[in-house]
Write an enzyme that holds these catalytic residues in place. Structure first.
Site, PDB file in Angstrom:
ATOM      1  NE  ARG A 108      35.905  45.372  45.238  1.00 16.76           N
ATOM      2  CZ  ARG A 108      36.951  44.584  45.038  1.00 16.76           C
ATOM      3  NH1 ARG A 108      36.792  43.449  44.403  1.00 16.76           N
ATOM      4  NH2 ARG A 108      38.135  44.924  45.476  1.00 16.76           N
TER       5      ARG A 108
ATOM      6  NE  ARG B 122      38.198  43.476  49.357  1.00 16.25           N
ATOM      7  CZ  ARG B 122      39.222  43.301  48.518  1.00 16.25           C
ATOM      8  NH1 ARG B 122      39.296  42.244  47.741  1.00 16.25           N
ATOM      9  NH2 ARG B 122      40.182  44.171  48.499  1.00 16.25           N
TER      10      ARG B 122
ATOM     11  CG  ASP C  24      38.464  40.279  45.373  1.00 12.14           C
ATOM     12  OD1 ASP C  24      38.612  41.047  44.416  1.00 12.14           O
ATOM     13  OD2 ASP C  24      39.380  39.564  45.821  1.00 12.14           O
TER      14      ASP C  24
ATOM     15  CG  ASP D 271      41.008  38.289  42.862  1.00 12.05           C
ATOM     16  OD1 ASP D 271      40.593  39.378  42.425  1.00 12.05           O
ATOM     17  OD2 ASP D 271      41.418  38.129  44.025  1.00 12.05           O
TER      18      ASP D 271
HETATM   19  C1  X6L Z   1      52.260  42.891  52.739  1.00 13.70           C
HETATM   20  C2  X6L Z   1      51.560  43.756  51.927  1.00 13.70           C
HETATM   21  C3  X6L Z   1      51.721  41.640  52.956  1.00 13.70           C
HETATM   22  C4  X6L Z   1      50.366  43.390  51.367  1.00 13.70           C
HETATM   23  C5  X6L Z   1      50.526  41.265  52.402  1.00 13.70           C
HETATM   24  C6  X6L Z   1      48.132  40.460  50.977  1.00 13.70           C
HETATM   25  C7  X6L Z   1      47.760  42.696  50.389  1.00 13.70           C
HETATM   26  C8  X6L Z   1      46.924  40.119  50.429  1.00 13.70           C
HETATM   27  C9  X6L Z   1      46.557  42.337  49.837  1.00 13.70           C
HETATM   28  C10 X6L Z   1      49.846  42.135  51.578  1.00 13.70           C
HETATM   29  C11 X6L Z   1      48.554  41.756  50.979  1.00 13.70           C
HETATM   30  C12 X6L Z   1      46.128  41.065  49.859  1.00 13.70           C
HETATM   31  C13 X6L Z   1      41.184  38.886  50.869  1.00 13.70           C
HETATM   32  C14 X6L Z   1      41.935  39.125  52.019  1.00 13.70           C
HETATM   33  C15 X6L Z   1      42.218  40.728  50.640  1.00 13.70           C
HETATM   34  C16 X6L Z   1      40.402  37.706  50.820  1.00 13.70           C
HETATM   35  C17 X6L Z   1      41.212  37.180  53.024  1.00 13.70           C
HETATM   36  C18 X6L Z   1      44.840  40.678  49.230  1.00 13.70           C
HETATM   37  C19 X6L Z   1      43.883  41.698  48.730  1.00 13.70           C
HETATM   38  N1  X6L Z   1      41.382  39.889  50.011  1.00 13.70           N
HETATM   39  N2  X6L Z   1      41.958  38.290  53.090  1.00 13.70           N
HETATM   40  N3  X6L Z   1      42.591  40.279  51.845  1.00 13.70           N
HETATM   41  N4  X6L Z   1      40.452  36.890  51.913  1.00 13.70           N
HETATM   42  N5  X6L Z   1      41.210  36.332  54.057  1.00 13.70           N
HETATM   43  O1  X6L Z   1      39.699  37.401  49.840  1.00 13.70           O
HETATM   44  O2  X6L Z   1      44.511  39.526  49.087  1.00 13.70           O
HETATM   45  S1  X6L Z   1      42.826  42.237  50.028  1.00 13.70           S
HETATM   46 MG    MG Z   2      41.402  39.193  45.762  1.00 12.98          MG
HETATM   47 MG    MG Z   3      40.295  41.320  43.097  1.00 14.08          MG
END
Ligand code: X6L
Ligand code: MG
Ligand code: MG
Length: 157
Positions: free
Chosen positions: A79, A88, A91, A93
């Site tokens: 990563r 990525r 990930d 968590d």
């Molecule tokens: C506004 C601002 C609304 C930020 C939402 C939501 C940011 C989730 C980051 C957000 C916001 C994340 C995964 C992902 C990510 C994953 C799927 C995150 C971190 N990781 N989408 N997006 N699966 N489907 O593992 O979760 S980036």
């Molecule tokens: Mg995550």
């Molecule tokens: Mg993470």
């Protein structure tokens, strides 16, 4: 103190299922692995679909030791941290560690956005329905599709 701990895993770069398989195989004390979900990306720049799953551990390790293990697995998957919330290879968590609570700058347990994301709540509900309140799955956001178990997901899916 032995905890019932849950980790959330995701991948959307390269051999997604392969990255998840390697990570699950490298973890100690795994007692359950959820089905695999293909999920629409949430947050960050436009990017490819993720594969997500949740694993349960029965472990004597605490939240900080588990965080170290998550980072080790992410590094082993090559990563690169470039774009915030960007694509990525892997990930990992820390979602829950028994009834432990941590509120540090680099680690919050339970995971602060656990219940907002269907890509976490759906696989968690599959292996730990007792921990998922009624209505939590419906309340969570995002599009998820259960595609099978880790052992039978197509490596190029
Ligand atoms: C506004 C601002 C609304 C930020 C939402 C939501 C940011 C989730 C980051 C957000 C916001 C994340 C995964 C992902 C990510 C994953 C799927 C995150 C971190 N990781 N989408 N997006 N699966 N489907 O593992 O979760 S980036
Ligand atoms: Mg995550
Ligand atoms: Mg993470």
């Amino acid at each position: 103190m032995v905890h019932r701990a849950f980790l959330g895993l995701g991948s959307n770069v390269g051999d997604r299922a392969g990255h998840l398989r390697r990570a699950v195989a490298d973890l100690d004390d795994v007692v359950a692995v959820s089905p695999v979900y293909e999920t629409d990306p949430v947050g960050g720049p436009p990017q490819d679909l993720y594969l997500n799953l949740v694993v349960e551990l029965r472990t004597g390790r605490g939240p900080r030791q588990l965080l170290q293990e998550c980072r080790r697995l992410e590094e082993a998957a090559g990563r690169r941290r470039t774009v915030r919330y960007g694509p990525r290879t892997l990930d990992v968590d820390v979602l829950l560690v028994g009834t432990e609570h941590v509120d540090d700058p680099d680690l919050t347990v339970p995971h602060p956005r656990l219940w907002e994301r269907r890509f976490v709540v759906a696989p968690l509900a599959d292996i730990a329905p007792d921990l998922v309140p009624a209505g939590a799955l419906a309340a969570a956001g995002g599009v998820v599709r259960r595609i099978g178990t880790l052992s039978d997901v197509d490596p190029i899916a």
